[in-house]
Design a protein around this motif. Sequence first.
Motif, PDB file in Angstrom:
ATOM      1  N   LYS A 129      -2.295   6.898  -6.250  1.00 11.27           N
ATOM      2  CA  LYS A 129      -3.587   6.669  -6.942  1.00 11.27           C
ATOM      3  C   LYS A 129      -4.029   5.225  -6.697  1.00 11.27           C
ATOM      4  CE  LYS A 129      -5.691   7.073 -11.561  1.00 11.27           C
ATOM      5  NZ  LYS A 129      -5.802   5.590 -11.795  1.00 11.27           N
ATOM      6  N   ASP A 130      -3.258   4.255  -7.248  1.00 16.18           N
ATOM      7  CA  ASP A 130      -3.604   2.837  -7.051  1.00 16.18           C
ATOM      8  C   ASP A 130      -3.321   2.403  -5.613  1.00 16.18           C
ATOM      9  OD1 ASP A 130      -4.224   2.701  -9.780  1.00 16.18           O
ATOM     10  OD2 ASP A 130      -2.112   2.337 -10.281  1.00 16.18           O
ATOM     11  N   ILE A 131      -2.167   2.879  -5.092  1.00 15.39           N
ATOM     12  CA  ILE A 131      -1.782   2.554  -3.703  1.00 15.39           C
ATOM     13  C   ILE A 131      -1.320   3.850  -3.023  1.00 15.39           C
ATOM     14  CG2 ILE A 131      -0.164   1.273  -2.233  1.00 15.39           C
ATOM     15  CD1 ILE A 131      -0.030  -0.877  -4.386  1.00 15.39           C
ATOM     16  N   LYS A 132      -1.943   4.151  -1.884  1.00 20.58           N
ATOM     17  CA  LYS A 132      -1.555   5.374  -1.155  1.00 20.58           C
ATOM     18  C   LYS A 132      -0.420   5.031  -0.163  1.00 20.58           C
ATOM     19  CE  LYS A 132      -5.534   8.043  -1.963  1.00 20.58           C
ATOM     20  NZ  LYS A 132      -5.706   7.848  -3.435  1.00 20.58           N
ATOM     21  N   ILE A 133       0.463   6.009   0.053  1.00 20.35           N
ATOM     22  CA  ILE A 133       1.566   5.819   1.010  1.00 20.35           C
ATOM     23  C   ILE A 133       1.492   6.888   2.090  1.00 20.35           C
ATOM     24  CG2 ILE A 133       4.083   5.851   1.311  1.00 20.35           C
ATOM     25  CD1 ILE A 133       3.101   5.158  -2.126  1.00 20.35           C
ATOM     26  N   VAL A 134       1.625   6.484   3.338  1.00 21.63           N
ATOM     27  CA  VAL A 134       1.742   7.445   4.445  1.00 21.63           C
ATOM     28  C   VAL A 134       3.019   7.108   5.209  1.00 21.63           C
ATOM     29  CG1 VAL A 134      -0.726   7.911   4.694  1.00 21.63           C
ATOM     30  CG2 VAL A 134       0.285   5.985   5.918  1.00 21.63           C
ATOM     31  N   LEU A 182       9.741   5.755   0.131  1.00 21.40           N
ATOM     32  CA  LEU A 182      10.302   6.052  -1.196  1.00 21.40           C
ATOM     33  C   LEU A 182      10.727   4.761  -1.902  1.00 21.40           C
ATOM     34  CD1 LEU A 182      12.273   9.197  -0.050  1.00 21.40           C
ATOM     35  CD2 LEU A 182      10.364   9.207  -1.675  1.00 21.40           C
ATOM     36  N   GLY A 183      11.228   3.812  -1.117  1.00 27.39           N
ATOM     37  CA  GLY A 183      11.556   2.502  -1.701  1.00 27.39           C
ATOM     38  C   GLY A 183      10.302   1.798  -2.189  1.00 27.39           C
ATOM     39  N   ALA A 184       9.228   1.927  -1.400  1.00 22.99           N
ATOM     40  CA  ALA A 184       7.946   1.312  -1.795  1.00 22.99           C
ATOM     41  C   ALA A 184       7.427   1.932  -3.092  1.00 22.99           C
ATOM     42  CB  ALA A 184       6.922   1.497  -0.677  1.00 22.99           C
ATOM     43  N   ILE A 185       7.606   3.238  -3.251  1.00 21.63           N
ATOM     44  CA  ILE A 185       7.177   3.916  -4.484  1.00 21.63           C
ATOM     45  C   ILE A 185       7.902   3.312  -5.685  1.00 21.63           C
ATOM     46  CG2 ILE A 185       7.397   6.104  -5.763  1.00 21.63           C
ATOM     47  CD1 ILE A 185       6.716   7.529  -3.083  1.00 21.63           C
ATOM     48  N   GLU A 186       9.200   3.078  -5.544  1.00 25.37           N
ATOM     49  CA  GLU A 186       9.966   2.467  -6.647  1.00 25.37           C
ATOM     50  C   GLU A 186       9.386   1.101  -7.008  1.00 25.37           C
ATOM     51  OE1 GLU A 186      14.193   4.321  -5.005  1.00 25.37           O
ATOM     52  OE2 GLU A 186      14.205   2.340  -5.968  1.00 25.37           O
ATOM     53  N   ALA A 187       9.041   0.311  -5.998  1.00 27.46           N
ATOM     54  CA  ALA A 187       8.496  -1.038  -6.251  1.00 27.46           C
ATOM     55  C   ALA A 187       7.118  -0.946  -6.892  1.00 27.46           C
ATOM     56  CB  ALA A 187       8.415  -1.805  -4.928  1.00 27.46           C
ATOM     57  N   ILE A 188       6.303  -0.014  -6.412  1.00 29.93           N
ATOM     58  CA  ILE A 188       4.943   0.149  -6.944  1.00 29.93           C
ATOM     59  C   ILE A 188       4.987   0.563  -8.413  1.00 29.93           C
ATOM     60  CG2 ILE A 188       2.865   1.618  -6.786  1.00 29.93           C
ATOM     61  CD1 ILE A 188       3.440   1.681  -3.682  1.00 29.93           C
ATOM     62  N   GLU A 189       5.863   1.516  -8.735  1.00 30.54           N
ATOM     63  CA  GLU A 189       5.985   1.971 -10.128  1.00 30.54           C
ATOM     64  C   GLU A 189       6.546   0.866 -11.017  1.00 30.54           C
ATOM     65  OE1 GLU A 189       8.297   5.544  -9.409  1.00 30.54           O
ATOM     66  OE2 GLU A 189       6.465   6.797  -9.498  1.00 30.54           O
ATOM     67  N   ALA A 190       7.490   0.089 -10.474  1.00 33.37           N
ATOM     68  CA  ALA A 190       8.064  -1.014 -11.268  1.00 33.37           C
ATOM     69  C   ALA A 190       7.008  -2.077 -11.570  1.00 33.37           C
ATOM     70  CB  ALA A 190       9.228  -1.642 -10.505  1.00 33.37           C
ATOM     71  N   ALA A 191       5.988  -2.131 -10.683  1.00 41.95           N
ATOM     72  CA  ALA A 191       4.906  -3.118 -10.892  1.00 41.95           C
ATOM     73  C   ALA A 191       3.816  -2.546 -11.801  1.00 41.95           C
ATOM     74  CB  ALA A 191       4.312  -3.505  -9.531  1.00 41.95           C
ATOM     75  N   TYR A 225       0.190  -9.969  -2.266  1.00 44.82           N
ATOM     76  CA  TYR A 225      -1.147  -9.376  -2.042  1.00 44.82           C
ATOM     77  C   TYR A 225      -1.535  -8.500  -3.234  1.00 44.82           C
ATOM     78  CZ  TYR A 225       0.291 -10.701   2.676  1.00 44.82           C
ATOM     79  OH  TYR A 225       0.752 -11.397   3.771  1.00 44.82           O
ATOM     80  N   PRO A 226      -2.459  -8.968  -4.077  1.00 44.11           N
ATOM     81  CA  PRO A 226      -2.862  -8.198  -5.270  1.00 44.11           C
ATOM     82  C   PRO A 226      -3.736  -6.987  -4.943  1.00 44.11           C
ATOM     83  CG  PRO A 226      -4.114 -10.269  -5.120  1.00 44.11           C
ATOM     84  CD  PRO A 226      -3.127 -10.286  -4.008  1.00 44.11           C
ATOM     85  N   ASP A 227      -4.246  -6.931  -3.689  1.00 47.14           N
ATOM     86  CA  ASP A 227      -5.243  -5.872  -3.389  1.00 47.14           C
ATOM     87  C   ASP A 227      -4.780  -4.970  -2.249  1.00 47.14           C
ATOM     88  OD1 ASP A 227      -7.424  -8.165  -1.505  1.00 47.14           O
ATOM     89  OD2 ASP A 227      -5.238  -7.863  -1.572  1.00 47.14           O
ATOM     90  N   ILE A 228      -3.565  -4.438  -2.359  1.00 42.67           N
ATOM     91  CA  ILE A 228      -3.069  -3.490  -1.358  1.00 42.67           C
ATOM     92  C   ILE A 228      -3.621  -2.097  -1.665  1.00 42.67           C
ATOM     93  CG2 ILE A 228      -0.996  -2.351  -0.443  1.00 42.67           C
ATOM     94  CD1 ILE A 228       0.572  -4.904  -1.249  1.00 42.67           C
ATOM     95  N   ASP A 229      -4.153  -1.439  -0.625  1.00 41.11           N
ATOM     96  CA  ASP A 229      -4.675  -0.075  -0.815  1.00 41.11           C
ATOM     97  C   ASP A 229      -3.743   0.997  -0.232  1.00 41.11           C
ATOM     98  OD1 ASP A 229      -7.373  -0.811  -1.898  1.00 41.11           O
ATOM     99  OD2 ASP A 229      -7.488  -1.829   0.061  1.00 41.11           O
ATOM    100  N   VAL A 230      -3.108   0.665   0.913  1.00 39.53           N
ATOM    101  CA  VAL A 230      -2.308   1.667   1.633  1.00 39.53           C
ATOM    102  C   VAL A 230      -1.002   1.045   2.137  1.00 39.53           C
ATOM    103  CG1 VAL A 230      -2.265   3.222   3.659  1.00 39.53           C
ATOM    104  CG2 VAL A 230      -4.398   2.906   2.382  1.00 39.53           C
ATOM    105  N   VAL A 231       0.071   1.823   2.054  1.00 44.10           N
ATOM    106  CA  VAL A 231       1.353   1.452   2.674  1.00 44.10           C
ATOM    107  C   VAL A 231       1.595   2.393   3.839  1.00 44.10           C
ATOM    108  CG1 VAL A 231       3.852   1.212   2.379  1.00 44.10           C
ATOM    109  CG2 VAL A 231       2.301   0.741   0.453  1.00 44.10           C
TER     110      VAL A 231
END
Length: 335
Positions: A261-266, A246-255, A231-237
């Motif tokens: 900013k680009d993808i918000k996490i709650v 925190l695992g999602a943050i690692e994946a987002i930064e690696a991408a 999914y190229p257009d994810i806004d929120v996790v």
Amino acid sequence: MVSKKLRTRSFAAGIAVLALGLGACAGSSGSGDGATSSSGDGGGDLISVGFSQVGSESGWRAANTKSIQDTLTKDAGFDLSFSDAQQKQENQIQAIRSYIAKGVDYIAFSPVVESGWDSVLEEAKQANIPVILTDRAVDSKDTSLYKTFIGSDFIEEGKRVGEWVSDNLGTEPINVVELQGTTGSAPAIDRKEGFADATKDNPNIKIIASETGNFTRAEGKTVMEGFLQAYPDIDVVYAHNDDMGLGAIEAIEAAGKVPGKDIKIVSIDGVKDGMTALSEGKISYIVECNPLLGPDLAKIIKTLHDGGTVEPRIVTHDDAFDQAAAKEALPTRQY
Ligand code: GZL
């Protein structure tokens, strides 16, 4: 199946909301390697307790284990046997059977999943050993199989996250991906339900994918990597716990994208690493799930041991944090 409302909803009769102390006691014992350990040499007038823990899958679990081991000490009048099931139900059932064979005074456990407990709980009942559920619920129809269930209201936690997302991010169309907790566990089932309830009437919010990350950072990262590919257009996790967030943050930064900013996490839990990411703006909102259940478990056991009664459902108090609140809370946070 016990209705979800009965299982997790706070209801007037038979409910007690506890403001959990955040202090921890000195001393600790027990192991996290799946072995059963005992804190005391038993005997005397110590109250013997067998505790079967889910595992050591997250920062929340580590804080929960510490609270129980730091509180149920010999000095406090307990002989604690503690086992780590490494997130396997069969290990928990085996541990509970070992506590029955040992003839402990009380059994307490956090059920890794909701179903499949009736048989072993019936064995404890036949052995006249009271059982206390901590943290997670079971779906047994027979509520005489345990004395009480003390833990958070997971539906409410999911709702609070959903309401914040709807109010703060859902003012425009957003695509949400969901990292679910352990399949079949009460927190995963209920947090999914609560978030869906709170967001279903907002046409701007679309949950485009939902998969389990099993409450671990590593699996949360792997699932998020898959989401980013698909999914190229994810806004929120929406992560059912901080560790998967925190695992999602690692994946987002690696991408090459910027979390917050680009993808918000709650997420849910409020453990130190999650609150730190929130204070840095990488996570946008956290609903706490207080793990410090040791002192209340000790009170429940002592009450029962003195011939008293306890409410069948005890809901622990949870706070919620945005970035400013996280910055304020971090310096004095106990977990
Ligand atoms: C919730 C607890 C969950 C936490 C996770 O009470 O069962 O299990 O949210 C943990 O971090 O793994």
